[in-house]
Design a protein around this motif. Structure first.
Motif, PDB file in Angstrom:
ATOM      1  N   HIS A 261      21.303   1.580 -23.543  1.00  0.00           N
ATOM      2  CA  HIS A 261      19.953   2.122 -23.731  1.00  0.00           C
ATOM      3  C   HIS A 261      19.363   2.707 -22.447  1.00  0.00           C
ATOM      4  CE1 HIS A 261      18.701  -1.760 -22.042  1.00  0.00           C
ATOM      5  NE2 HIS A 261      17.505  -1.242 -21.872  1.00  0.00           N
ATOM      6  N   ASP A 262      19.749   2.151 -21.291  1.00  0.00           N
ATOM      7  CA  ASP A 262      19.174   2.611 -20.017  1.00  0.00           C
ATOM      8  C   ASP A 262      20.152   3.454 -19.201  1.00  0.00           C
ATOM      9  OD1 ASP A 262      16.529   1.931 -19.866  1.00  0.00           O
ATOM     10  OD2 ASP A 262      16.820   0.044 -18.785  1.00  0.00           O
ATOM     11  N   LYS A 265      19.202   6.012 -16.545  1.00  0.00           N
ATOM     12  CA  LYS A 265      18.727   5.692 -15.186  1.00  0.00           C
ATOM     13  C   LYS A 265      19.754   6.087 -14.134  1.00  0.00           C
ATOM     14  CE  LYS A 265      15.287   2.209 -16.047  1.00  0.00           C
ATOM     15  NZ  LYS A 265      15.111   0.785 -16.197  1.00  0.00           N
ATOM     16  N   HIS A 290      14.388   8.897 -18.041  1.00  0.00           N
ATOM     17  CA  HIS A 290      15.664   8.199 -18.272  1.00  0.00           C
ATOM     18  C   HIS A 290      15.961   8.091 -19.765  1.00  0.00           C
ATOM     19  CE1 HIS A 290      13.389   4.412 -18.993  1.00  0.00           C
ATOM     20  NE2 HIS A 290      14.476   3.984 -19.583  1.00  0.00           N
ATOM     21  N   HIS A 315      13.596   3.720 -26.966  1.00  0.00           N
ATOM     22  CA  HIS A 315      13.366   2.299 -26.705  1.00  0.00           C
ATOM     23  C   HIS A 315      12.066   1.998 -25.952  1.00  0.00           C
ATOM     24  CE1 HIS A 315      15.481   3.336 -22.920  1.00  0.00           C
ATOM     25  NE2 HIS A 315      14.846   2.308 -22.397  1.00  0.00           N
ATOM     26  N   HIS A 316      11.398   3.011 -25.405  1.00  0.00           N
ATOM     27  CA  HIS A 316      10.074   2.775 -24.792  1.00  0.00           C
ATOM     28  C   HIS A 316       8.939   3.252 -25.690  1.00  0.00           C
ATOM     29  CE1 HIS A 316      11.264   1.179 -20.909  1.00  0.00           C
ATOM     30  NE2 HIS A 316      12.251   2.043 -20.901  1.00  0.00           N
ATOM     31  N   ASP A 346      14.451  -5.738 -24.547  1.00  0.00           N
ATOM     32  CA  ASP A 346      14.270  -5.085 -23.240  1.00  0.00           C
ATOM     33  C   ASP A 346      13.068  -5.684 -22.501  1.00  0.00           C
ATOM     34  OD1 ASP A 346      14.482  -3.178 -21.197  1.00  0.00           O
ATOM     35  OD2 ASP A 346      13.297  -1.690 -22.266  1.00  0.00           O
TER      36      ASP A 346
HETATM   37 FE   LIG Z   1      14.418   1.798 -20.329  1.00  0.00          FE
END
Ligand SMILES: [Fe+2]
Length: 478
Positions: A261-262, A265, A290, A315-316, A346
Motif C-alpha cells: 500500500h505504501d 513512498k 505516494h 488507503h488515506h 495502517d
Molecule cells: Fe500511506
C-alpha cells in the motif's frame, strides 16, 4: 499537557506566542493598523519571538494532537489550558497547525501575517501560501499543516527498525520486504513472485506465531521504515480478514495489497519522508503523492491483482466529507472495502510506532484513536472487528496491574478483553511467578485488579522466548 525533561526544552513561552498571534488576528479585524491595542500586542509578540531568534535562526511552533511544540519539543502547560485550547481550536478552524518564523523577522511582518490569517481560506486564485504571504511583504513567516506520519523528532532519534530479538519468521519477512522495497527505490521492477512468496509466508506462518504477533501488535520503540510498516500492516489486515471470515482468495489479495500500500513512498525523497516537524505545501503534496505513485508502480507490475493499485490509491481516503483524506478522487467516491481494511490497520500500526513528536501509543490507546474516527474516517464495523481481532492487550505484551504486579499476557478473554490472563514475572524479569486471571472478582463482584499500563518494549529488556519457552503457552481462549 505532557512535560519534558529534554535539555533542549523551550526557552520562550511558545503558548503565549501562539495565543498572542491568534488574538492579534482578531484585533486586526477590529482596529486600524496603528491602534495602540494592536501596537501593544505586536510589541509583546515581537519580543517573545526575538528572544528565541537571537538564540536560534528559526522558530517553529507545531500543534500536534492538541499539544503545542516549540522546535519539536512539547511545551509545558503554563496554567492556561483553557485559553490555549481555544487558540488551538481557532488555528484548526483556519486549517493551520504550524507557524514558522526566521531570524530578521520584522514587527510589521508579524502584524501582516496575523492579518493574513483572516483571509487565509479565501484563495480563489489557487496561489501557494508562500506567494500569497510574499505579495503582502511577509517573507520570514509562514504557516503549515502537520502531516502526522513520517516525521521524526529532532531531539530523539528513534532507531529505524527493531533492535530487540525478533521472531525468526517475522525477521525473514522483514528482510524479504526490505529487498523488494529497495529494488523499487533504486528504479527496479517489483517481482510479483517474490511478493507472492512473502504473502504466503505471512499467511501460512507468521500469523500463526504468537511471538511474531506480540511483536507486531505491541507498541514499538522504533520509527519503522516503510518496509517494516508494510509487513506489520499486512499482518494486521490479515488478522482483521480472519475476524471477518473473508475467504482465502480475498484474504490473499488483501495481504498483497496491504503489503504494497505504501510502495509509492519509494518515489518520495527520503529527506521529505523523514523530515522533522511541519512540512511545507510542496513537501506535503509530495508525501500525499505516494498514493498515486504507488498506484502507478503497481499498475505497471505484471502479475499483481488489480485491486493492489486501488488500495494504494485509496488507503488515506476517509468515508465522510470531514475526513475525506487524499488524494482528491471527487465527491462520493467510496473507498473499496479492502482499502477500508488497510486504512484501519495502517492507522493502528502508525499509532503504535514511535513518531517524530511522541512516544508510541499503547494498543488500547491506538484503539481509541480508531474509535474516535469510526463512522467518519473509518468504517465502524471494521473498527469494531479490528479491536476484537487484536484485543486490547495482545498476547505477549508486558503489562502492569493496579496491584503492582508485572506479567506477560498469555491468554485473552474474548468476552472481557480488558482482563486477560497473565504469566506473572519478577521485577528483574528473571523468574516466573505463576499465572493470574485478571478477570477474577472479589466477593462484592468488583474486579480485584485492573491492567493499568503496557510497558514499553525497550524498558522490559525481556526475552519472551526464554521466559515462555513453549510458544504453545500463548493461546487465545476459545
Ligand atoms: Fe500511506
Amino acid at each position: 499537557m505532557t512535560t519534558t525533561t529534554d535539555p533542549s526544552a523551550p526557552t520562550i513561552d511558545a503558548l503565549a506566542l501562539l495565543r498572542g498571534f491568534v488574538s492579534l488576528r482578531r484585533l486586526a479585524s477590529m482596529y486600524p493598523p496603528g491602534h495602540p491595542v494592536i501596537a501593544q500586542k505586536l510589541d509583546e509578540l515581537y519580543q517573545i519571538a526575538q528572544a528565541h531568534l537571537q538564540q536560534s535562526p528559526t522558530l517553529t511552533i507545531d500543534v500536534i494532537r492538541g499539544d503545542v511544540h516549540l522546535d519539536g519539543v512539547v511545551c509545558r502547560d503554563d496554567g492556561t489550558a483553557t485559553a490555549t485550547s481555544q487558540t488551538i481550536r481557532e488555528m484548526a478552524s483556519l486549517g493551520v497547525d504550524s507557524l514558522h518564523m526566521t531570524a530578521g523577522v520584522e514587527r510589521d511582518e508579524i502584524r501582516l501575517a496575523a492579518e493574513f490569517l483572516n483571509q487565509i481560506q479565501d484563495n480563489a486564485s489557487g496561489e501557494t501560501l508562500e506567494r500569497r504571504l510574499a505579495e503582502r511583504g511577509v517573507s520570514r513567516i509562514s504557516f503549515g499543516r502537520i502531516v502526522p506520519l513520517d516525521t521524526r523528532w529532532r531531539a530523539r532519534q528513534w532507531p529505524d527498525a527493531p533492535t530487540s530479538p525478533l521472531d525468526p519468521l517475522y525477521a525473514q519477512s522483514l528482510q524479504a520486504a526490505e529487498q523488494a522495497f529497495d529494488t523499487v527505490a533504486s528504479g527496479g521492477t517489483l517481482d510479483a513472485v517474490t511478493v507472492r512468496d512473502l504473502v504466503q509466508l505471512l499467511i501460512g506462518e507468521v500469523v500463526r506465531s504468537n511471538a511474531a504477533l506480540g511483536q507486531i501488535l505491541a507498541l514499538k520503540e522504533y520509527e519503522n521504515l516503510t518496509y517494516c510498516h508494510s509487513v506489520n500492516v499486512a499482518i494486521l489486515s490479515l488478522l482483521l480478514a480472519r475476524q471477518l471470515a473473508l475467504d482465502e482468495a480475498t484474504t490473499f489479495v488483501l495481504v498483497e495489497a496491504a503489503l504494497l500500500h505504501d510502495i509509492g513512498k519509494t518515489r518520495v525523497p527520503l529527506d521529505v519522508v523523514k523530515k522533522p516537524g511541519a512540512l511545507n505545501r510542496a513537501e506535503r503534496k509530495l508525501i500525499e503523492a505516494h498514493t498515486t505513485f504507488g498506484a502507478e508502480i503497481l499498475m505497471e507490475t505484471p502479475g499483481l491483482h488489480p485491486i493492489a493499485p486501488i488500495v494504494a490509491l485509496e488507503h488515506h481516503r476517509g468515508l465522510q466529507e470531514q475526513e475525506i483524506g487524499y488524494p482528491d478522487l471527487g465527491n462520493g467516491a467510496v473507498p473499496h472495502i479492502l482499502s477500508q481494511i488497510v486504512a484501519v490497520a495502517d492507522v493502528y500500526e502508525a499509532a503504535t510506532g514511535a513518531r517524530a513528536y511522541r512516544e508510541p501509543l499503547p494498543p488500547e490507546h491506538a484503539c481509541l484513536v480508531l474509535a474516535r474516527k469510526a463512522g467518519t474516517k473509518f468504517n465502524t464495523a471494521l473498527v469494531k472487528a479490528f479491536v476484537n481481532a487484536i484485543s486490547f492487550f495482545p498476547l505477549g505484551s508486558l503489562v502492569r496491574t493496579s496491584r503492582g504486579e508485572t506479567g506477560v499476557v498469555i491468554r485473552t478473554n474474548p468476552r472481557d478483553p480488558l482482563h486477560p490472563v497473565l504469566s506473572l514475572v519478577s521485577d528483574d524479569f528473571e523468574r516466573l511467578l505463576g499465572d493470574l486471571d485478571t478477570s477474577a472478582r472479589d466477593n462484592a463482584g468488583a474486579y480485584e485488579r485492573q491492567i493499568v499500563s503496557t510497558l514499553p518494549a525497550q524498558e522490559r529488556g525481556l526475552d519472551l522466548t526464554r521466559l515462555l519457552p513453549s510458544s504453545g503457552r500463548l493461546a487465545r481462549s476459545a
